[in-house]
Design an enzyme around this catalytic site. Sequence first.
Site, PDB file in Angstrom:
ATOM      1  N   GLU A 169      12.194   4.367  14.031  1.00 17.88           N
ATOM      2  CA  GLU A 169      13.165   2.969  14.180  1.00 17.88           C
ATOM      3  C   GLU A 169      14.311   3.538  13.089  1.00 17.88           C
ATOM      4  OE1 GLU A 169      11.108  -0.521  12.685  1.00 17.88           O
ATOM      5  OE2 GLU A 169      12.889  -1.450  12.359  1.00 17.88           O
ATOM      6  N   LYS A 214      -3.638  -7.900   1.279  1.00 21.61           N
ATOM      7  CA  LYS A 214      -3.997  -7.474   2.645  1.00 21.61           C
ATOM      8  C   LYS A 214      -4.905  -8.352   3.253  1.00 21.61           C
ATOM      9  CE  LYS A 214      -1.999  -3.514   3.014  1.00 21.61           C
ATOM     10  NZ  LYS A 214      -1.228  -3.312   4.038  1.00 21.61           N
ATOM     11  N   CYS A 229       0.422   0.946  -4.555  1.00 22.64           N
ATOM     12  CA  CYS A 229      -0.815   0.514  -4.078  1.00 22.64           C
ATOM     13  C   CYS A 229      -1.975   1.125  -5.048  1.00 22.64           C
ATOM     14  CB  CYS A 229      -1.396   0.936  -2.686  1.00 22.64           C
ATOM     15  SG  CYS A 229      -0.012   0.768  -1.527  1.00 22.64           S
ATOM     16  N   CYS A 239       5.304  -2.152   4.934  1.00 23.94           N
ATOM     17  CA  CYS A 239       3.870  -2.112   4.715  1.00 23.94           C
ATOM     18  C   CYS A 239       3.039  -2.618   3.604  1.00 23.94           C
ATOM     19  CB  CYS A 239       3.386  -0.378   4.466  1.00 23.94           C
ATOM     20  SG  CYS A 239       4.618   0.434   3.591  1.00 23.94           S
ATOM     21  N   SER A 265      11.770  -3.258   8.636  1.00 27.67           N
ATOM     22  CA  SER A 265      11.050  -2.408   9.802  1.00 27.67           C
ATOM     23  C   SER A 265      10.104  -3.552  10.461  1.00 27.67           C
ATOM     24  CB  SER A 265      10.591  -1.265   9.272  1.00 27.67           C
ATOM     25  OG  SER A 265       9.585  -0.869  10.448  1.00 27.67           O
ATOM     26  N   GLU A 313       0.291 -13.551  13.465  1.00 25.79           N
ATOM     27  CA  GLU A 313       0.940 -12.641  14.167  1.00 25.79           C
ATOM     28  C   GLU A 313       0.024 -11.337  14.549  1.00 25.79           C
ATOM     29  OE1 GLU A 313       2.323 -14.678  11.759  1.00 25.79           O
ATOM     30  OE2 GLU A 313       3.585 -13.054  10.723  1.00 25.79           O
ATOM     31  N   GLU A 333       7.993   3.850  12.303  1.00 27.08           N
ATOM     32  CA  GLU A 333       8.906   3.882  11.445  1.00 27.08           C
ATOM     33  C   GLU A 333      10.021   4.525  11.405  1.00 27.08           C
ATOM     34  OE1 GLU A 333       7.361   2.516   7.532  1.00 27.08           O
ATOM     35  OE2 GLU A 333       8.846   1.114   7.084  1.00 27.08           O
ATOM     36  N   GLU A 368      -2.455 -10.949   4.680  1.00 26.89           N
ATOM     37  CA  GLU A 368      -1.995 -10.113   6.093  1.00 26.89           C
ATOM     38  C   GLU A 368      -2.758 -10.244   7.253  1.00 26.89           C
ATOM     39  OE1 GLU A 368       0.492  -6.031   6.035  1.00 26.89           O
ATOM     40  OE2 GLU A 368      -1.655  -5.670   6.291  1.00 26.89           O
TER      41      GLU A 368
END
Lengths: 578, 139
Positions: A286, A362, A503, A303, A323, A370, A283, A365
């Site tokens: 980037e 999560k 989190c 994230c 990102s 993907e 990251e 996710e």
Amino acid sequence: MINLTVDNKEVTVEPNSTILEAASKVNVNIPTLCFSDDLTVYGGCRLCVVEVEGSDRLRPACNTRAREGMEVKTHSPRVREVRKTLFELIIASHDISCELNCLICNRQNSCQLKDVAEDIGISRMCLTPGADEERESDHSSHSVVREPNKCINCARCIRKCEEIQGVGVFAQASRGPETKVTTFKDRGMGNVECTNCGQCVVSCPTGALHEVYHMDQVWESLYDEQKHVIVQTAPSVRVALAESFGEEPGTIATGQMVAALRRLGFDRVFDTNFTADLTIMEEATEVVNRVTNNDNLPVLTSCSPGWIKYIEHFYPDYLQHLSSAKSPQQMFGAVAKTYYAENAGIDPEDLVVVSIMPCTAKKFEASRPEMNDDVDYVLTTREAARMLKSVGVDVCNLEPEKYDEMLGVSSGAGDIFGASGGVMEAAVRTAYNMITGVNLQEIEVTPVRGLEGLKSAEIPVTDDLTLKVGVAHGLNNAGIMMEKIKAGEEFHFVEMMACPGGCISGGGQPINTERSWREVREKRIAGLYDIDENKELRLSHENPKIQKLYEEFLQEPGSSKAHKLLHTEYVTRGVPGT
Amino acid sequence: MQKEDTDILLEMAHDIQDTYGYIPEKEIAELAEKLSESRATIYGALEFYSMFYTEPTGKYIIRICDSISCYMNNSNEVLEAVQDYLKLEAGETSDDKLFTLEVVECLGHCGEGPVMMVDDRLHTQISPGRAVEILSKLH
Ligand code: SF4
Ligand code: SF4
Ligand code: FES
Ligand code: FES
């Protein structure tokens, strides 16, 4: 200032305080259900009623202002009787059949109905449970299940989702005894703009909302001799797991947790912090590139999967700002199924990757196409605690053990990922080094720390470059931040976290019914910064195992191999009809 | 929702329903936008009032009152007869899109129950047989 008495004790409070606040000042505990210290007052359940001298009607303490000279009785015989009746009515609406028995309820040890029953001394239950029809549970979501039979209509989930998360998935529909909490056109949480953040779950006083369980699948894998089962633990789990075993919020139990997970039968115990360091490498690379080329600024962090789904629904025009780096959970999965499997000589087919996360999103996710099944199962901190309890592992009293090395070494920068502002701070530490070739003098970026909803900081890097960064947590704040960006406020890099505080108070964390949200959050956050401060290794780019991973496998940050494995794409979802 | 907002919502919802016969999804989304509420909230508010439909309705809307006075006059028998005849449960629309059946609260003719409404037409002191007869003429 206002003077009044509560149960004959004198108390002085600020103007505009409620009776509830006045009572707590003199340590009088008034039972509440629909009240939550982080939400607007609703005044719906009436359990908190008190008697005010000179007034016939009982008043809800959470919703009545203290007045000069007021004499309040919080536990008079009349109040106690009314409270018991109200409670019975509430319980009757909370359909307890044998199947829904408290013994198997997910809120076994954090049920607020049970707390209230104790507080008001319930000794009878005359009304029969009310639901004439079995109301169907909502299993449409990858992350959260709703069991309306247990719902008592307190509207906490509605307010949480609307006020703190700015999403508005739930509403009350119909009226009278038919009133129910539902989603748009009863479609179910998985078919509307729900972000899977799970904040409604941790707000619910009952077991009406809980995560989609992966416990059975994990047990099955653990018992399957053919499978090599490895586990990763997110930063925030280590400062919350001990709460499920009676310890204070923020208690650091990293080593004990590792030991406990080995006892549970995992073949390797690894750390999501390791891939948090990896995320920072990708990251930060980037960010440096995009800042240099002025390419789609600000860069938005990627994230928090709740935030990702939120932007996909509500700000799809800004997806190119995200990102492309996968989250630490997914980077772990990708590295485990390639690099680790190769090195350990294991067929990826036989490798099962389990994560323990503070997060319900999560689960969603991991199921995104993907992510091609790199992470097989996701347990919340609560599920992990239940599994450990069920095999009699007393986590807090175990001898601490170390993570397995290969994917288990991490810097303090990885630990602070769990606190709002932590990802930003970790990234700044590394991006600074990438640009200047030296490390920051003062590596603690304190302006981005803490519970303020929106934060920003300017970090001088070179003569021509001062990094302007922003931080938002809680999706309502993320929305405010997006509006600022839309209105032209300039940032290079913005960290967004779906859950308030980051989190550490994710939707999968232990539910603390005894303390205020603020206190729980502050203590867990303090735990993480404590770990960072006491670590020798505090910069992601100095993690020797990360350096080795690049040398042996990924070449360099941002390489084409890294891109193939560690980066992803997003989906325009929108809100149907808008 | 604030009281003023609820009033605005009701007014706009009436207009929309007059135009389409129900409140389509994209209109709910627009109402939500205008009132700065979530679409779930608007949906919930519309559900609160039995006069709004969020799905297309049948050509005829049949309403049967089951509030206390009508109920004492055996409105449930009327309801059962109508349900059997139309093969519909309360709240449903027939496949041929001819009928929508609703069970509603007091229609203000408590002295003359049971009460059934077909669109805007009121039928009082109705028997199960009579109710079915009225409906059979609509086919
Ligand atoms: S999971 Fe989050 S977004 Fe979904 S309903 Fe619950 S609070 Fe709202
Ligand atoms: S689901 Fe839980 S939080 Fe929501 S209204 Fe029902 S009991 Fe309250
Ligand atoms: S806690 Fe005060 S009315 Fe529910
Ligand atoms: S009770 Fe049926 S019209 Fe009033």
